[in-house]
Design a protein around this motif. Structure first.
Motif, short mmCIF file in Angstrom:
data_model
loop_
_atom_site.label_atom_id
_atom_site.label_comp_id
_atom_site.label_asym_id
_atom_site.label_seq_id
_atom_site.Cartn_x
_atom_site.Cartn_y
_atom_site.Cartn_z
N LEU A 82 -49.47 58.01 1.09
CA LEU A 82 -48.04 58.16 1.35
C LEU A 82 -47.62 57.17 2.42
O LEU A 82 -48.23 57.08 3.47
CB LEU A 82 -47.73 59.58 1.80
N SER A 83 -46.59 56.42 2.12
CA SER A 83 -46.09 55.42 3.05
C SER A 83 -45.25 56.07 4.13
O SER A 83 -44.43 56.93 3.84
CB SER A 83 -45.24 54.40 2.29
N PRO A 84 -45.45 55.68 5.40
CA PRO A 84 -44.61 56.24 6.45
C PRO A 84 -43.18 55.72 6.36
O PRO A 84 -42.28 56.30 6.93
CB PRO A 84 -45.30 55.78 7.73
N LEU A 85 -42.98 54.62 5.66
CA LEU A 85 -41.65 54.04 5.53
C LEU A 85 -40.97 54.60 4.29
O LEU A 85 -41.57 54.68 3.23
CB LEU A 85 -41.74 52.51 5.40
N GLN A 86 -39.73 54.98 4.45
CA GLN A 86 -38.94 55.42 3.32
C GLN A 86 -38.44 54.19 2.57
O GLN A 86 -38.19 53.16 3.18
CB GLN A 86 -37.75 56.25 3.80
N PRO A 87 -38.29 54.30 1.24
CA PRO A 87 -37.74 53.15 0.51
C PRO A 87 -36.32 52.86 0.97
O PRO A 87 -35.58 53.76 1.33
CB PRO A 87 -37.77 53.59 -0.95
N SER A 88 -35.98 51.59 0.96
CA SER A 88 -34.62 51.19 1.33
C SER A 88 -33.65 51.68 0.25
O SER A 88 -34.06 52.08 -0.83
CB SER A 88 -34.54 49.67 1.45
N ALA A 89 -32.36 51.62 0.56
CA ALA A 89 -31.34 52.02 -0.42
C ALA A 89 -31.45 51.17 -1.67
O ALA A 89 -31.33 51.67 -2.80
CB ALA A 89 -29.95 51.90 0.21
N PHE A 90 -31.70 49.87 -1.49
CA PHE A 90 -31.89 48.97 -2.64
C PHE A 90 -33.07 49.45 -3.49
O PHE A 90 -32.97 49.55 -4.71
CB PHE A 90 -32.09 47.52 -2.18
N ALA A 94 -32.97 50.71 -7.29
CA ALA A 94 -33.73 49.93 -8.27
C ALA A 94 -34.75 50.82 -9.00
O ALA A 94 -34.90 50.73 -10.22
CB ALA A 94 -34.43 48.75 -7.60
N ILE A 95 -35.43 51.69 -8.25
CA ILE A 95 -36.41 52.61 -8.86
C ILE A 95 -35.71 53.52 -9.86
O ILE A 95 -36.20 53.74 -10.97
CB ILE A 95 -37.16 53.41 -7.77
N GLU A 96 -34.56 54.03 -9.49
CA GLU A 96 -33.79 54.90 -10.38
C GLU A 96 -33.42 54.16 -11.67
O GLU A 96 -33.59 54.69 -12.78
CB GLU A 96 -32.53 55.38 -9.67
N LYS A 97 -32.94 52.92 -11.53
CA LYS A 97 -32.54 52.13 -12.70
C LYS A 97 -33.75 51.79 -13.58
O LYS A 97 -33.66 51.85 -14.81
CB LYS A 97 -31.84 50.83 -12.26
N THR A 116 -43.67 50.86 -8.64
CA THR A 116 -44.61 49.74 -8.70
C THR A 116 -43.93 48.50 -9.26
O THR A 116 -44.10 47.39 -8.74
CB THR A 116 -45.84 50.11 -9.57
N MET A 117 -43.14 48.68 -10.30
CA MET A 117 -42.45 47.55 -10.92
C MET A 117 -41.43 46.94 -9.95
O MET A 117 -41.31 45.72 -9.86
CB MET A 117 -41.78 47.98 -12.22
N VAL A 118 -40.71 47.79 -9.22
CA VAL A 118 -39.74 47.29 -8.24
C VAL A 118 -40.48 46.53 -7.14
O VAL A 118 -40.06 45.43 -6.75
CB VAL A 118 -38.90 48.44 -7.64
N GLU A 119 -41.58 47.06 -6.67
CA GLU A 119 -42.37 46.39 -5.63
C GLU A 119 -42.84 45.01 -6.12
O GLU A 119 -42.79 44.03 -5.38
CB GLU A 119 -43.57 47.26 -5.24
N LEU A 120 -43.28 44.95 -7.38
CA LEU A 120 -43.74 43.67 -7.93
C LEU A 120 -42.61 42.67 -8.09
O LEU A 120 -42.83 41.47 -8.00
CB LEU A 120 -44.41 43.89 -9.30
N GLY A 121 -41.37 43.16 -8.32
CA GLY A 121 -40.27 42.26 -8.63
C GLY A 121 -39.35 41.92 -7.49
O GLY A 121 -38.60 40.94 -7.57
N LYS A 122 -39.41 42.68 -6.40
CA LYS A 122 -38.38 42.49 -5.37
C LYS A 122 -38.43 41.14 -4.66
O LYS A 122 -37.40 40.66 -4.19
CB LYS A 122 -38.40 43.64 -4.36
N ALA A 154 -32.11 44.80 -13.58
CA ALA A 154 -31.84 46.01 -12.81
C ALA A 154 -32.24 45.82 -11.35
O ALA A 154 -31.51 46.24 -10.42
CB ALA A 154 -32.58 47.21 -13.41
N ILE A 155 -33.37 45.17 -11.11
CA ILE A 155 -33.81 44.91 -9.73
C ILE A 155 -32.85 43.96 -9.06
O ILE A 155 -32.42 44.17 -7.91
CB ILE A 155 -35.26 44.35 -9.72
N GLY A 156 -32.44 42.91 -9.77
CA GLY A 156 -31.48 41.95 -9.22
C GLY A 156 -30.14 42.59 -8.91
O GLY A 156 -29.53 42.33 -7.86
N ASP A 157 -29.66 43.44 -9.82
CA ASP A 157 -28.39 44.14 -9.58
C ASP A 157 -28.46 45.02 -8.33
O ASP A 157 -27.54 45.06 -7.53
CB ASP A 157 -28.01 44.99 -10.79
#
Length: 163
Positions: A82-90, A94-97, A116-122, A154-157
């Motif tokens: 578990l990451s101590p950092l919360q995901p950013s709003a972006f 992006a994960i939702e999309k 995972t896909m968002v992390e790979l693409g951001k 979706a990641i770009g948007d």
């Protein structure tokens, strides 16, 4: 929904188990799929026991694992820290999309895979770099090009605040 392959019931199987069975079918050979309506498939899955507790003595994991399918060698489950950092709003958007796209294209909901896909693409500069990263990390999924391009979009948007 696929109910069985060559008479072997798939009720209760996870999507990746079904995908692996399909991938392992011999090329050029005839096989039989038994299909059922999606509601019927979910109706046939048994309810969890009361309180969500497992009735057996087997130890349960955290539920935060990732199945890693390998072209050569056995599949493994890697526990995620578990990451101590919360995901950013972006990242959240992006994960939702991406999760919505997974459901639209593949009929699955998997926020871990979407994350995972968002992390790979951001940090990728173009869809080709993104596609290469996906192939390297998640190549066993064999995502179609159209899906990869839509995920990139979706990641770009989400990056520029277009929700």
């Amino acid at each position: 929904m696929i109910e069985s392959i060559n008479g072997q019931s798939l009720i209760g199987c996870r999507h990746y188990e079904v995908a692996k069975m399909l991938k392992d079918l011999p090329k050029g050979r005839t096989f039989t799929l038994k299909l059922t309506e999606p509601r019927k498939a979910f109706d046939m899955i048994s309810q969890r026991s009361a309180g969500g507790k497992h009735s057996g003595s087997a130890q349960l994991g955290t539920g935060r694992g990732t199945l890693r399918l390998r072209a050569k060698g056995p599949a493994t489950v890697e526990e995620q820290q578990l990451s101590p950092l919360q995901p950013s709003a972006f990242e959240e958007k992006a994960i939702e999309k991406v999760d919505d796209l997974l459901e639209s294209y593949m009929g699955i909901r998997d926020t871990e895979l979407a994350a995972t896909m968002v992390e790979l693409g951001k940090d990728k500069r173009n869809p080709d770099e993104f596609a290469e990263a996906l192939d390297e990390q998640l190549g066993d999924f064999a995502f179609p090009d159209e899906f990869v391009f839509d995920v990139w979009g979706a990641i770009g948007d989400a990056k520029v605040g277009r929700y």
